[in-house]
Design an enzyme around this catalytic site. Structure first.
Site, PDB file in Angstrom:
ATOM      1  N   HIS A  68      -7.403   0.980  -6.230  1.00  0.00           N
ATOM      2  CA  HIS A  68      -7.691   0.695  -5.642  1.00  0.00           C
ATOM      3  C   HIS A  68      -8.540  -1.209  -5.724  1.00  0.00           C
ATOM      4  CE1 HIS A  68      -8.062  -1.076  -1.270  1.00  0.00           C
ATOM      5  NE2 HIS A  68      -8.514  -0.489  -0.541  1.00  0.00           N
ATOM      6  N   ASP A  80     -17.533   7.474  -1.204  1.00  0.00           N
ATOM      7  CA  ASP A  80     -15.845   7.145  -0.683  1.00  0.00           C
ATOM      8  C   ASP A  80     -16.397   9.030  -0.314  1.00  0.00           C
ATOM      9  OD1 ASP A  80     -13.653   6.400   0.295  1.00  0.00           O
ATOM     10  OD2 ASP A  80     -12.477   6.682  -1.478  1.00  0.00           O
ATOM     11  N   CYS A 102     -16.407   1.718   0.597  1.00  0.00           N
ATOM     12  CA  CYS A 102     -15.248   1.033   1.196  1.00  0.00           C
ATOM     13  C   CYS A 102     -14.975   1.086   2.269  1.00  0.00           C
ATOM     14  CB  CYS A 102     -14.012   1.367   0.217  1.00  0.00           C
ATOM     15  SG  CYS A 102     -13.385   2.974  -0.105  1.00  0.00           S
ATOM     16  N   ARG A 149     -13.917  -8.337   2.363  1.00  0.00           N
ATOM     17  CA  ARG A 149     -12.574  -7.758   1.730  1.00  0.00           C
ATOM     18  C   ARG A 149     -11.967  -9.600   2.140  1.00  0.00           C
ATOM     19  NH1 ARG A 149     -10.228  -3.104   1.612  1.00  0.00           N
ATOM     20  NH2 ARG A 149      -8.484  -3.847   1.034  1.00  0.00           N
ATOM     21  N   ARG A 187       0.842  -1.250  -0.121  1.00  0.00           N
ATOM     22  CA  ARG A 187       0.512  -0.080  -0.256  1.00  0.00           C
ATOM     23  C   ARG A 187       0.888   1.157   0.301  1.00  0.00           C
ATOM     24  NH1 ARG A 187      -5.241   1.816   3.355  1.00  0.00           N
ATOM     25  NH2 ARG A 187      -5.871  -0.174   1.696  1.00  0.00           N
ATOM     26  N   GLN A 224      -9.916  -3.604  -3.201  1.00  0.00           N
ATOM     27  CA  GLN A 224     -11.473  -3.130  -3.139  1.00  0.00           C
ATOM     28  C   GLN A 224     -12.534  -4.042  -4.154  1.00  0.00           C
ATOM     29  OE1 GLN A 224     -12.092  -1.734   0.007  1.00  0.00           O
ATOM     30  NE2 GLN A 224     -14.410  -2.070  -0.509  1.00  0.00           N
TER      31      GLN A 224
HETATM   32  N1   CP Z   1     -11.050  -0.134   2.449  1.00  0.00           N
HETATM   33  C1   CP Z   1     -10.042  -0.083   2.933  1.00  0.00           C
HETATM   34  O1   CP Z   1      -8.995  -0.466   2.092  1.00  0.00           O
HETATM   35  O2   CP Z   1      -9.921   0.267   4.105  1.00  0.00           O
HETATM   36  P1   CP Z   1      -8.469   0.414   4.791  1.00  0.00           P
HETATM   37  O3   CP Z   1      -7.461   1.643   4.461  1.00  0.00           O
HETATM   38  O4   CP Z   1      -8.924   0.654   6.398  1.00  0.00           O
HETATM   39  O5   CP Z   1      -7.133  -0.583   4.177  1.00  0.00           O
HETATM   40  N1  NVA Z   2     -10.547   7.034  -1.043  1.00  0.00           N
HETATM   41  C1  NVA Z   2      -9.659   6.677  -0.130  1.00  0.00           C
HETATM   42  C2  NVA Z   2      -9.299   4.724   0.358  1.00  0.00           C
HETATM   43  C3  NVA Z   2      -9.352   4.475   2.110  1.00  0.00           C
HETATM   44  C4  NVA Z   2      -8.958   3.076   1.654  1.00  0.00           C
HETATM   45  C5  NVA Z   2      -8.065   6.429   0.321  1.00  0.00           C
HETATM   46  O1  NVA Z   2      -7.106   6.944  -0.728  1.00  0.00           O
HETATM   47  O2  NVA Z   2      -8.073   7.555   1.510  1.00  0.00           O
END
Ligand code: CP
Ligand code: NVA
Length: 314
Positions: free
Chosen positions: A140, A231, A270, A298, A113, A143
């Site tokens: 992502h 989101d 998400c 997930r 990540r 997700q």
């Molecule tokens: N939706 C998602 O990816 O959540 P986290 O940021 O908690 O991993």
């Molecule tokens: N769009 C959000 C998603 C988090 C899971 C971010 O990138 O912070």
């Protein structure tokens, strides 16, 4: 991997393609059904990843991605180790290339990540084990495998589905758009002017036959939709700008917007959610919200992505 075989990196949904994504969803449903009510950490009967280790590398915060990959590996019979940028040499400037080569000697797969998508491409270029995108500023994909699984579980077929997105044209939307092209559903994207998604994702989805509508009118996007998605207005790494939040106000998913959709429409997010901003409390807690099924899924989505990456699925 056997000699000469291509490593299955999962940087975006297109790396797998529609047939593999369909196989992932089918396997996720089977595995979820087979272990209903089992203790969460107990391995599946076949334990297909026994002896395998996955490194989870985080340059940004996470709850769901971190826990779901860990539990997914336990259920597949494998194990994980977690590296946070702040407590590893990545945080002191060791290169992605060297990190990729070292981790490839020590673990069987890497989930990353990070912020800049170029970093995960660099990781994949230098890794000799599968690399999985656990979110970048661009996309992502993990997700969206969970999201597709969730809408199917709630009785909807993907081809021709009308999905409506509200708010920021961000990384999660990009993967929704990529999925639309691959799995043949349509997306109405309602954003304020200036917050549209990357046109590359819109064009690619359209070229793959999806009907993608871009609008600044939330009500128009919601009319007759099967799925409403939003989101956070401010993603990780973005400035918490008051002007952006003000521009997003008309795109909050509230009961008036939900009422314009089909009566059996579902609401996805998400998470983490900012209730009162991108979604109202009554929608978030309401009967059409399936956000906690989505979060649970997930685990099953990650299991499928892992099995595909190891060449055991699709
Ligand atoms: N939706 C998602 O990816 O959540 P986290 O940021 O908690 O991993
Ligand atoms: N769009 C959000 C998603 C988090 C899971 C971010 O990138 O912070």
């Amino acid at each position: 991997m056997g000699e000469g075989e291509t490593i299955r990196h999962f940087l975006d949904l297109g790396d797998a393609g529609p047939d593999a994504i369909a196989a992932m969803i089918a396997d996720a449903i089977d595995r979820k059904t087979e272990r209903a009510d089992w203790p969460k950490g107990k391995a599946d009967a076949d334990a297909p990843l026994a002896g395998r280790v996955l490194a989870l590398v985080f340059e940004k915060n996470s709850t769901r991605t971190r826990v779901s990959f860990d539990i997914a590996m336990r259920q597949l019979g494998g194990t994980v180790l977690i590296l946070e940028a702040g407590s590893s040499q990545l945080g002191r400037g060791e290169t992605i290339a060297d990190t990729a080569r070292v981790l490839s000697r020590m673990v069987d797969a890497i989930m990353l990540r990070t912020d800049d998508h170029a970093k995960i491409e660099e990781m994949a270029r230098h890794a000799s084990v599968p690399v999985i995108n656990g979110l970048t500023d661009r996309s992502h994909p993990c997700q969206i495998v969970a999201d597709l699984l969730t809408v199917i579980e709630h009785g909807k077929a993907l081809p021709g589905l009308e999905v409506a997105w509200f708010g920021d044209g961000n990384n999660v939307l990009h993967s929704v758009l990529e999925a639309a092209g691959l799995m043949k559903f349509n997306v109405r994207v309602a954003t304020p002017a200036g917050f549209e998604p990357d046109p590359g994702f819109v064009d690619a989805a359209r070229e793959n036959g999806a009907d993608i509508t871009l609008t600044n009118d939330a009500a128009q996007a919601a009319a007759g939709a099967d799925v409403l998605v939003t989101d956070t207005w401010i993603s990780m790494g973005q400035a918490d700008a008051a002007e952006k939040k003000a521009a997003m106000e008309p795109f909050r998913v509230d009961t008036a917007l939900m009422a314009k959709a089909k009566p059996d429409a579902v609401f996805l997010h998400c998470l983490p959610a900012h209730v009162g901003d991108e979604v109202s409390q009554d929608v978030f807690e309401g009967p059409q919200s399936v956000v906690f099924d989505e979060a649970e899924n997930r685990i099953y989505a990650q299991k499928s992505v892992l099995l595909w990456s190891f060449g055991l699925l699709g």
